[in-house]
Design an enzyme around this catalytic site. Structure first.
Site, short mmCIF file in Angstrom:
data_model
loop_
_atom_site.label_atom_id
_atom_site.label_comp_id
_atom_site.label_asym_id
_atom_site.label_seq_id
_atom_site.Cartn_x
_atom_site.Cartn_y
_atom_site.Cartn_z
CG HIS A 7 -0.46 -0.04 2.51
ND1 HIS A 7 0.02 -1.33 3.15
CD2 HIS A 7 -0.04 0.97 3.38
CE1 HIS A 7 0.54 -0.82 4.44
NE2 HIS A 7 0.43 0.41 4.36
CG HIS A 79 3.76 4.64 5.15
ND1 HIS A 79 3.13 5.20 6.31
CD2 HIS A 79 3.50 3.42 4.97
CE1 HIS A 79 2.14 4.15 6.79
NE2 HIS A 79 2.36 3.12 5.83
CD GLU A 130 3.51 -0.58 7.20
OE1 GLU A 130 3.00 0.14 6.20
OE2 GLU A 130 2.88 -1.20 7.92
CO CO Z 1 1.16 1.33 6.13
#
Ligand code: CO
Length: 134
Positions: A7, A79, A130
Site C-alpha cells: 500500500h 509512507h 514500511e
Molecule cells: Co502502512
C-alpha cells in the site's frame, strides 16, 4: 528482497472527509475505520485492483503522524509499504547494510494482522518505508 507494493499511505487531518472524497468523487471502495492504538493511528484502506491506499488519521496524544500533519496540514503522502517474505531476515540484511530501523527494531503487528517494520526516511530518499511480511 522486495515483493509487491502492499500500500501507499496518506496522512489526513480528517479521516471521515477523506473517506467521503474517495467514495463520492473517486468512486472507490473504502473499508471501515480501524483504530490501531499501538501505532497511534486510525486507518481505512482504499481497495484497488492492484494495491491499496491507506488513509491515516492521528489517534491519541503521541501519534507518530502528528508532526507530519503539523508540517503538512492538508495531509500528504506518508509512507510506502513493500511486501517481504521474511521480515526478520530483511531487517537483519538492512541493518548490516547500514539502514536504520525505527523503534526497537522488533516487528509489530500492523493493520493487516501481519508483522511490520519501518525504515528511516533519511536512508531512503526522504521516504518512510514500511515492510510487511506476507
Ligand atoms: Co502502512
Amino acid at each position: 528482497m522486495l515483493g509487491r507494493v502492499n500500500h501507499v499511505a496518506i496522512a489526513v487531518p480528517d479521516l471521515a472527509a477523506a473517506t467521503e472524497s474517495y467514495r463520492s468523487m473517486l468512486g472507490a471502495n473504502v473499508t471501515e475505520p480501524q483504530a490501531l492504538p499501538e501505532h497511534g493511528v486510525t486507518v481505512v484502506f482504499v481497495t484497488l485492483p492492484n494495491t491499496k491506499v491507506e488513509l491515516l488519521e492521528p489517534l491519541g496524544e503521541a501519534s507518530p503522524i502528528a508532526a507530519f500533519l503539523a508540517k503538512n496540514p492538508a495531509g500528504g503522502m506518508h509512507h510506502i509499504c513493500y511486501e517481504v517474505t521474511d521480515i526478520v531476515a530483511a531487517r537483519d540484511r538492512l541493518k548490516d547494510a547500514g539502514a536504520r530501523v525505527l523503534g526497537d527494531g522488533m516487528p509489530k503487528i500492523g493493520a493487516h494482522g501481519k508483522p511490520v517494520l519501518f525504515l528511516h526516511p533519511k536512508d531512503f530518499q526522504g521516504t518512510l518505508i514500511e515492510l510487511e511480511e506476507v
